[in-house]
Design a protein around this motif. Structure first.
Motif, mmCIF file in Angstrom:
data_model
loop_
_atom_site.group_PDB
_atom_site.id
_atom_site.type_symbol
_atom_site.label_atom_id
_atom_site.label_comp_id
_atom_site.label_asym_id
_atom_site.label_seq_id
_atom_site.Cartn_x
_atom_site.Cartn_y
_atom_site.Cartn_z
ATOM 1 N N TRP A 163 -0.026 5.348 -0.428
ATOM 2 C CA TRP A 163 -1.433 5.725 -0.202
ATOM 3 C C TRP A 163 -1.587 7.141 0.314
ATOM 4 C CZ3 TRP A 163 -3.106 7.252 4.579
ATOM 5 C CH2 TRP A 163 -2.329 6.868 5.683
ATOM 6 N N ARG A 200 -2.210 3.517 -8.275
ATOM 7 C CA ARG A 200 -3.256 3.696 -7.262
ATOM 8 C C ARG A 200 -4.284 2.569 -7.301
ATOM 9 N NH1 ARG A 200 -3.966 10.311 -6.929
ATOM 10 N NH2 ARG A 200 -1.875 10.621 -6.068
ATOM 11 N N MET A 213 0.823 -1.210 0.000
ATOM 12 C CA MET A 213 0.000 0.000 0.000
ATOM 13 C C MET A 213 0.855 1.257 0.000
ATOM 14 S SD MET A 213 -2.985 -1.170 2.581
ATOM 15 C CE MET A 213 -3.601 0.472 2.800
ATOM 16 N N CYS A 221 -6.036 4.254 3.269
ATOM 17 C CA CYS A 221 -7.179 4.369 2.339
ATOM 18 C C CYS A 221 -8.543 4.229 3.021
ATOM 19 C CB CYS A 221 -7.115 3.359 1.188
ATOM 20 S SG CYS A 221 -5.623 3.503 0.208
#
Lengths: 359, 616
Positions: free
Chosen positions: B19, B453, B16, B91
């Motif tokens: 983010w 993304r 991730m 997120c």
């Protein structure tokens, strides 16, 4: 028929003749509530029994014996009670009275359609079931009585229960005249209880009048009253007629009839212990009846009920008795919110915070 | 310590990485504000964001963070209430009700609150404040629809030069179009709260009174006393019912086409070939705007789609409705009957109040809530559904433009950029256009970010974020926190337990007893509306939450369980109306329950039990 009156012939104004319990049963029958059928033996029967030709003046005699007792002296009470009850129970029932009771019982058997129908024989005192001087449970109740001789014998036992030590002490303390009190008897078809319990037309825990709370257990209601089991508990919203709470407790003991009369406590079969003792239809139907009873009496009520295993729902539901709820009905004179405008109410909400406990 | 993780110490998976760059910097927990942030209680807002947040979709949250708080703190001045702050962690979207202000501020606010809030309560009906609101709001939406997203011409047309050169041209138009869209979103969300905080307050005040009088009353009953029947929320469903009736009245040909298994486009094509079909299509077109601008989901996310661009949904319902009518069933709600029933309920409770002062208080509180509560029910359609649908459609026009000029690979990739980044893409594009022939923009850079993304969001979906962070507060005063998210002692305790649970070990979950009744059956877990056709007759619906576009499925199911929502949530209201048991706000139902599990829904106690796990 002077000594026997069927439930549908009596109502709440007949307390002086048939006692509180019978008058109330008559009241309920006439209002259309499902009360097990039966009849009352009037006060006149009792009076005449004690004042019968041969034993004239027996009642006055008894009153004299009792009036000397100190209500705080339990041993003395006990002694006097045994003596007096013995006098009563050894007194033969005048023939014409016995005949009328037997005829009523036989008619009852014929009407229901089976011989020696089991009945409950209960005393119905003239001062019983009055909200502020609750005599409930002070006189005897005999369950699962069968056959005419046994019925008559237990009617006499009910009469003599006017002189239990507790009843004597109660009257003495409250200042009731021992000579004035009298007693009637109720003979009522026994419900073959699969489940039974009590119902309050308000929530006894918090006084919420929008709820009906039902406590229920397997077998006879005696198990709940005596505290032998923790009953299942159901709360029903009166307006929405929805079950809003359902607590099923393990019910390890139940009270059932003995074939030869009387009742006995037993262990509940294991597979039944965790099961709810009422299904949803029964809960809702009971609540519906409870709501109607409350409407009929215009006050919150405390109701005993039973489900008869010999009948199909909804005919299986029976109301055994009811009395005014006493705890919350006495309170609640004060407003809960007091005079507040919509402005005040919004303002108080807008300035309130919700407190959370730190864990 | 509360048992919740320190927001600055939570670790996110390596996949991730990156983010944080997806969202505005003020959304990220940071050392700079750590002392304040650790002191607050942050919880995962599953109502508004059950899934990882797309950068553009955050815009509505950015807008409500400002607008909701502003009403509480600066406009109507609800005395101890401040705003609801937001953060993004890995997120996922977290919110917190800010602790109350100083005693002095509370005093000052109380004066203003009295003056201002009561003006609204007193004049809401008299001055037609709702009607004025709706008119203004719809005008705003219409303006957004009219915003033109121009294509870039090789040469500006003559009309822009003669008789007087226009002065500004397409590069500016494109930038202005985007700015206008963004400004309108912020304005719409300021309107959104115009009367909402006050209508929640009126509800809570009435609920207080009722609970004092009837201590054991259920929240769902209070909801029933307050709920309106003729609310806009039910309109899309009602329009479909009308269209179904019309189809039947127009004869077999129309009806049979609508009942067939063809695609919506084919059905429309077929219907346009004959007079009755065209008549039906006319009514259909009339109903579309505004009533098909209803999201297939909550309205908060571009990927949910709306009826207007996902016609399979309304056409599937139409088919069901026609079949129901043909089978002798009813698809309409009897509004008079619902009103009458509500009035009876209120009257019966009122009759139970024996004290006259208490009865007056009940009347007063009820009067306030009835006056204004419909706002809470109606604004939802206009803002979250109608307006958001318009916004997403408009954003897709930008997306298509970007794809046309090679800036992005897919139209919906535009939602992978936050609202501050889009102007950079626009600027890059119009710069390259203005500079002339063969001047490359940084298209590969933007496409690269979009691809990266997508992977981050995918990784985030597989990550289980903590349900809450920070410190449990001592008190909560903010009306939305209480009303909408249902923050109570019990909830917080449940969450603390939830920090360590494993979904497969759970056999019982708790929520709100939203609609009474007990029923056992097969669970169908639906996360998005496009899966709704999988629902079979007689199953129990298990979903994150429902909204008006889900309404027709309630005719098929026998109970509903949701992750989020209290007793006034859509699922709760509809289930009560249809007499289906429902447990709402369980927090975890869609994680714990799997399709095919046999579950028991107890709408009286608010419990869902997993009776038997499905095989495999």
């Amino acid at each position: 028929m002077k000594y026997v009156r069927w439930f549908d012939e009596i109502g709440k104004d007949d307390i002086s003749s048939v006692g509180g319990k019978a008058a109330n049963l008559g009241e309920m029958v006439n209002a259309g509530f499902p009360v097990p059928p039966g009849f009352a033996i009037t006060i006149d029967a009792f009076e005449e029994f004690l004042e019968s030709a041969k034993k004239r003046g027996k009642k006055a005699h008894i009153a004299r014996i009792i009036s000397k007792v100190d209500p705080k002296d339990t041993r003395e009470l006990e002694k006097v009670s045994i003596l007096v009850r013995d006098i009563v129970e050894s007194t033969p029932v005048p023939e014409h009275i016995e005949e009328e009771i037997v005829r009523a019982y036989e008619k009852f058997c014929n009407h229901v359609g089976y011989e020696n129908i089991p009945v409950a024989v209960r005393s119905s005192a003239t001062a019983e079931d009055v909200p502020d001087a609750s005599f409930a449970g002070q006189q005897d109740t005999y369950l699962w009585i069968r056959g005419k001789d046994s019925v008559v014998r237990h009617v006499v036992k009910c009469w003599s229960s006017l002189y239990t030590p507790r009843a004597i002490a109660y009257r003495a303390t409250k200042g009731f005249d021992h000579y004035e009190v009298s007693i009637a008897v109720v003979v009522q078809k026994m419900v073959n209880s699969r489940s039974s319990g009590v119902m309050f037309t308000l929530n006894p825990a918090n006084g919420d009048v929008s709820q009906i709370v039902i406590e229920s257990s397997w077998g006879l209601g005696e198990a709940i009253v005596s505290g032998e089991v923790t009953p299942d508990r159901f709360a029903v919203d009166k307006v929405m007629e929805e079950i809003v709470e359902r607590t099923v407790s393990p019910k390890t003991r139940w009270c059932v009839f003995r074939e030869d009369g009387g009742v006995v406590y037993q262990d509940v079969p294991e597979e039944m212990q965790q099961k709810p003792s009422l299904d949803d239809h029964e809960v809702k139907e009971l609540a519906r009846i409870g709501k109607k009873i409350e409407e009929h009496y215009s006050i919150p009520m405390d109701i005993e009920w039973a489900i008869d295993r010999d009948f199909e729902f909804p005919e299986s539901i029976f109301i055994l008795q009811c009395r005014p709820e006493t705890v919350w009905s006495k309170r609640k004179k004060e407003p809960v919110i007091k005079a507040k405008s919509g402005f005040d109410l919004i303002m108080s909400r807008a300035t309130t915070t919700i407190k959370l406990k730190k864990s | 310590m509360s048992g919740f993780p320190d927001p600055l110490e939570v670790e996110t998976p390596d996949e991730m990485e990156g983010w944080k760059e997806m969202y505005p910097p003020h959304y990220i927990f940071s050392e700079e504000r750590a002392e304040w942030e650790r002191r607050q209680f942050w919880y995962l807002d599953k109502i508004h964001a059950p899934d990882p947040m797309y950068p553009f979709d955050l815009i509505f949250h950015e807008a409500w963070q400002i607008a909701l708080a502003q009403l509480n703190t600066r406009v109507f001045c609800i005395p101890p209430a401040q705003g609801v702050a937001q953060r993004i962690l890995g997120c996922y979207f977290y919110i917190c009700a800010v602790e109350p202000p100083s005693e002095e501020t509370i005093q000052k606010k109380a004066e203003l609150f009295q003056k201002r809030a009561f003006y609204v309560f007193e004049n809401y009906e008299k001055e037609n404040l709702y009607e004025k609101w709706e008119k203004r709001f719809r005008e705003l939406g219409e303006e957004v629809k009219k915003i033109e997203v121009p294509d870039l011409p090789t040469f500006e047309p003559d009309e822009r030069v003669f008789p007087e050169p226009r002065g500004y041209f397409t590069s500016y138009d494109l930038m202005e179009a985007y700015s206008k869209l963004i400004d309108s979103i912020y304005k719409a969300w300021q309107y959104h709260f115009q009367y909402l905080n006050l209508s929640y307050l009126a509800y809570l005040s009435f609920a207080d009174v009722v609970r004092k009088l009837f201590p054991a009353i259920s929240e769902s009953t209070i909801g029933k006393m307050v709920a309106g029947a003729d609310v806009v929320m039910f309109r899309p469903q009602e329009e479909l019912a009308k269209l179904a009736r019309l189809a039947i009245s127009l004869g077999d040909r129309v009806k049979d086409i609508l009942r067939s298994d063809r695609s919506p486009e084919e059905k429309i094509e077929e219907l346009s070939k004959f007079p009755e079909g065209r008549e039906w299509l006319r009514d259909f077109e009339d109903a579309k705007d505004p009533w098909f601008y209803v999201s297939c989901g909550s309205g908060w996310f571009h990927y949910e789609g709306s009826w207007i661009n996902t016609l399979t949904v309304p056409f599937e319902y139409l088919k069901d409705y026609i079949e129901t009518i043909e089978a002798g069933g009813s698809v309409e709600r009897d509004i008079d009957e619902i009103h009458k029933k509500r009035e009876e309920i209120v009257k019966e409770y009122r009759n139970l109040i024996k004290n006259e002062d208490d009865r007056n208080a009940f009347d007063q509180a009820y009067d306030y809530v009835r006056r204004i509560y419909s706002y809470a029910e109606n604004h939802l359609f206009w803002v979250e559904h109608w307006f958001h649908t318009i916004v997403f459609e408009k954003m897709r026009e930008f997306g298509r433009l970007f794809v046309r000029y090679g800036m992005l690979n897919n139209t919906d990739d535009v939602f992978l950029f936050n609202r501050f980044e889009i102007p950079m893409i626009i600027e890059d594009l119009v710069t390259s256009w203005a500079l002339g022939e063969n001047v490359p923009p940084r298209a590969e850079y933007w496409k690269g970010i979009a691809e990266k993304r997508k992977k981050i969001l995918e990784a985030a979906r597989n990550w289980n974020p903590p349900p809450a962070l920070g410190t449990v507060p001592e008190e909560v005063a903010e009306p939305f926190t209480v009303m909408l998210w249902g923050i109570t002692q019990e909830k917080v305790t449940e969450w603390i337990k939830g920090v360590t649970y494993r979904p497969e070990d759970v056999t019982e979950i708790k929520g709100f007893a939203a609609s009474s009744g007990v029923i056992e059956g097969k669970a169908r877990v639906i996360r998005f509306l496009d899966e709704i056709t999988q629902v079979q007759e007689g199953e129990i619906l298990v979903c994150p939450n429902t909204n008006p576009s889900w309404a027709p499925v309630f005719m098929k199911i026998k109970a509903a369980v949701t992750d989020i929502g209290g007793l006034t949530s859509h699922a709760a209201i509809v289930c009560r109306e249809y007499g289906l048991p429902s447990v709402t706000g369980t927090g975890v139902a869609t994680q714990v329950i799997k399709t095919g599990d046999i579950i028991r829904v107890d709408g009286d106690s608010g419990t869902v039990t997993i009776v038997k796990r499905s095989e495999g």
